[in-house]
Design an enzyme around this catalytic site. Structure first.
Site, PDB file in Angstrom:
ATOM      1  N   SER A 306       2.188   2.689   7.174  1.00 40.28           N
ATOM      2  CA  SER A 306       2.544   3.722   6.214  1.00 40.28           C
ATOM      3  C   SER A 306       3.974   3.563   5.707  1.00 40.28           C
ATOM      4  O   SER A 306       4.303   2.535   5.103  1.00 40.28           O
ATOM      5  CB  SER A 306       2.309   5.064   6.911  1.00 40.28           C
ATOM      6  OG  SER A 306       1.993   6.048   5.992  1.00 40.28           O
ATOM      7  N   LYS A 331      -1.912   0.795   5.924  1.00 37.87           N
ATOM      8  CA  LYS A 331      -2.228   2.130   5.434  1.00 37.87           C
ATOM      9  C   LYS A 331      -1.547   2.312   4.088  1.00 37.87           C
ATOM     10  O   LYS A 331      -0.330   2.466   4.000  1.00 37.87           O
ATOM     11  CB  LYS A 331      -1.755   3.203   6.399  1.00 37.87           C
ATOM     12  CG  LYS A 331      -1.958   4.605   5.826  1.00 37.87           C
ATOM     13  CD  LYS A 331      -1.596   5.677   6.814  1.00 37.87           C
ATOM     14  CE  LYS A 331      -1.693   7.042   6.173  1.00 37.87           C
ATOM     15  NZ  LYS A 331      -0.502   7.392   5.399  1.00 37.87           N
ATOM     16  N   GLN A 335      -0.337  11.049   1.751  1.00 35.17           N
ATOM     17  CA  GLN A 335      -0.904  12.369   2.010  1.00 35.17           C
ATOM     18  C   GLN A 335       0.089  13.460   1.630  1.00 35.17           C
ATOM     19  O   GLN A 335       1.283  13.202   1.558  1.00 35.17           O
ATOM     20  CB  GLN A 335      -1.241  12.532   3.510  1.00 35.17           C
ATOM     21  CG  GLN A 335      -2.487  11.811   3.966  1.00 35.17           C
ATOM     22  CD  GLN A 335      -2.346  10.312   3.944  1.00 35.17           C
ATOM     23  OE1 GLN A 335      -1.318   9.783   4.310  1.00 35.17           O
ATOM     24  NE2 GLN A 335      -3.358   9.618   3.462  1.00 35.17           N
TER      25      GLN A 335
END
Lengths: 487, 487
Positions: A306, A331, A335
């Site tokens: 991420s 990833k 979000q």
């Protein structure tokens, strides 16, 4: 995600009291309230027919299921089912309790006593008290075993449950009974809980002017701390920098963008974001034109996810940094967290965009390939030995395989690492037992297994064995890498 | 659940065209309609606040998720989430398509061509055409390989997908291309689909007057067929009966109660049912007082579940039958199926009660212990050999372990079965290769592995190796068991 320091061997879960798993990349576009008052399309949401179906399902169950049913559990189940139907591992609904843990983890702070603990021999054991925390001030030390909290025994609890008992509101008092190695009687501590800031940035200077900054996650205060440590190292005349993002599960988008602009020249791309039906949004560096005059190596591994991958991608593609280690997690989504919309204190974590590297690569489920692949020794990830039986010649199984990996890692080369206990393996077990001043049986009994694992854990935590970091330092010292800005 | 005949080795999925997995025990108290018109408690179902939460979740996702979202999938997700929150593996929501497969499976009939097929060497292969079916009438034979259906190739499909292409509405025509062993060109069949009744009861008489009735599931017509076959065996003067319930996943409660009363004396308990908040309901035998004058042995194993366990429990505790084999599955709950309440064609399968044996035992998650534990040989459940590599001396892994189990089962005793390829294993591989007239290499290459698995499969399907059945027959012949009614 678990802390790098102890995660590698024996599945020891290490967590700061108050810390928790985190793989999110949030805090960016918290959108407007939803529901009836939403400004979004009026055709979205549940129809009358949908609502009747859901009501019928709940009613059928409450009226007829063979056991008593908790109504709230059914409603939570429905929300979980809605979110789960997306089949997106990064979108999740969190009821109030879970949500507050998540928030603390993202913020990088929580209220508690401030002791980093792990489960060791099934006991809650202090790794170290956090600097300036109530635990440190009270005199809690590394290796202390926490026996009970406010009279309640911690025996048999998993780490998360134990930790939740130690934590509590700011200003509240907690009585902790501690067993200290070398002392007979338990020691009693009265500690007042307070705000604890997680340390997410650790820096040091190696010989030869090589700076190392380890970033364990991208929390609210991580950017500030990073710049502080970076500036200190630069003032000391740093000639090369290692940014260690291994096993860093990610964090906040704005934080990683802010950190990356220290290295990415002004105007160059750090990351790009793609929402459904919206033009691609490009995040460019707002940093100064004054570029770094030293080379930068970024360490990554399969646990770098991420936000870590955003930084690795940005520094590789827009700042000429070298990536060293192993393929990263992969990833590639962003979000956001929506609080309180689905009930007070709840949180909906929802994937709202893809992110792309400066060169517009979507690394989702692929990860970022390091420029130079360097693995840690195989004993860093070895499975524990089953200690319920004694392993000996001519036997053959996974525990013997683990023992062979450990022995070889410790310099007792068993030649084979496939789990078959042959004559050479026996010889090396004997050599290990001799060195440890144990009974030289040539068999792996419980005592030998425990000693093997302890020796292996020690080897793993010894910086001398950190192949990836050492390779990075060596290369920077040799000066074979160009300054970061010269890409 | 898969058919016993082929399930044991190599994970060959065998299913009747139209059959499916089934572990339910339904059809009993289909309760009244639910929803607004329900007569049950008015305080059950979703509140206004609940509905707002669910609506907000759906709306947030539809407005903001990074990918396009299918609205129906979200609603189905909500229902799945509600049912899933019960954490009961036997309660399930089925959308229309899945529901119709389930109904066919329960009813024991479907529309299709009527050929029992399996996946063999990745080809859809006929085990046997069902007697009187369109497939049999058209001339389809055992071992035929189905190549295509209506011009669509079956290559690479899993069995369930292939089967779904062969099935279709009653009266419709299907063109099937078949490769028959020994013939060069594919053969074309035009077959008209019709109603096919699954054969769930297979009976035969062994020497010495021992009758064997195998029941593969408890479907709508199973009771009738069972009584028919039982009566035939009795007319032939049967002196002992084996009821084979191995790998029988269950079925309908009323059917198993009806079958059990053939053996349980009138007035004695067959099974008891316990709903939440309702007095225990006792099912007693309405059979005649005329009792069986021959002993009965019931075969069970880990795949005997649900209705099979009701029958085993009833015959053991209320009819003096002997249970032989292995511990049963352990499913002690009763489901009902609620059609159309959650949308047209849908089905909610819901656990509405526990069931208890005549002696009030709840066998859930425990299973029923046989009176005499008899296992099948270990090669009945051996894992397949990885054929991508050649296995040879001094290697060590799971594939070699499987090969050792197979060799030993076939009479080539390797002494060890732990996966280490030692000299004795090599010797036995050579002996096997010699017997099979293959190149005697002492190594397990692909050809040897295929031959080993084929020989093992043959051994498994040979009734002479069915240790459990043979033990039951032997004991009944010796007359050591008392007649069933003498308990």
């Amino acid at each position: 995600m678990v802390k790098k320091r102890t995660a590698v061997l024996l599945v020891i879960l290490a967590m700061i009291i108050g810390g928790g798993a985190m793989l999110a990349l949030t805090n960016y576009p918290i959108f407007a309230s939803s529901g009836a008052s939403s400004s979004a399309s009026a055709s979205t949401g549940l129809s009358r027919v949908d609502m009747n179906k859901l009501n019928a399902a709940v009613k059928l169950i409450e009226d007829n299921y063979y056991k008593e049913v908790d109504h709230e559990k059914l409603v939570t189940g429905a929300i979980n089912g809605i979110v789960g139907s997306l089949e997106d591992p990064y979108s999740a609904y969190m009821p109030a309790e879970q949500a507050s843990e998540f928030n603390e983890s993202i913020q990088g702070s929580f209220t508690g006593i401030g002791a980093e603990v792990e489960l060791k021999n099934e006991q809650v054991t202090v790794i170290s008290p956090i600097k300036g925390s109530p635990a440190e001030k009270a005199g809690v030390q590394a290796k202390d075993v926490l026996l009970s909290v406010d009279g309640e025994s911690l025996a048999g609890l998993d780490l998360q449950t134990a930790v939740s008992k130690i934590r509590g509101p700011k200003g509240s008092k907690v009585t902790v009974m501690i067993k200290r190695p070398g002392t007979q009687d338990p020691i009693k501590f009265e500690i007042t809980r307070s705000d604890i800031k997680l340390e997410t940035v650790n820096a040091r200077m190696e010989d030869g002017g090589i700076g190392i900054i380890e970033v364990t996650q991208f929390s609210t205060n991580t950017g500030e701390r990073f710049k502080e440590e970076l500036s200190k190292l630069e003032q000391k005349g740093m000639e090369g920098l290692v940014i260690d993002l291994r096993s860093n599960p990610g964090g906040l988008l704005d934080v990683v963008v802010d950190m990356s602009k220290e290295f990415v020249p002004k105007g160059s791309i750090i990351v790009q974001e793609e929402e459904r039906g919206v033009a691609r949004k490009v995040f460019r560096s707002s940093g100064t034109a004054k570029l770094k005059d030293y080379p930068v190596t970024v360490l990554i591994n399969g646990g770098s996810a991420s936000a870590s991958e955003i930084m690795a991608g940005a520094l590789q593609e827009s700042a000429g940094a070298k990536l060293l280690g192993e393929n990263s997690f992969g990833k590639g989504t962003v979000q956001t967290s929506v609080p309180n919309e689905l009930g007070k204190g709840t949180l909906l974590k929802l994937t709202i965009a893809k992110w792309l590297t400066p060169d517009a690569e979507w690394i989702h489920e692929k990860g970022i390939k390091p420029d130079e692949k360097v693995s840690q020794p195989d004993y860093f990830t070895v499975a524990p030995i089953n200690k319920e039986k004694t392993w000996k010649s001519d036997m053959n199984n996974e525990s013997i395989k683990s023992a062979q990996v450990m022995l070889s890692g410790l310099g007792y080369d068993t030649k084979r690492k496939d789990g078959y206990f042959d004559a050479e393996t026996k010889k090396q077990v004997q050599a290990f037992q001799q060195a440890q001043k144990m009974t030289v049986s040539g068999m792996i009994d419980e005592k030998t297994a425990v000693a093997l694992e302890a020796a292996t854990l020690e080897a793993i935590t010894d910086p001398a064995n950190d192949t990836q970091l050492n390779r990075a330092i060596k290369e920077l010292k040799q000066g074979t890498l160009a300054p970061a800005s010269n890409s």
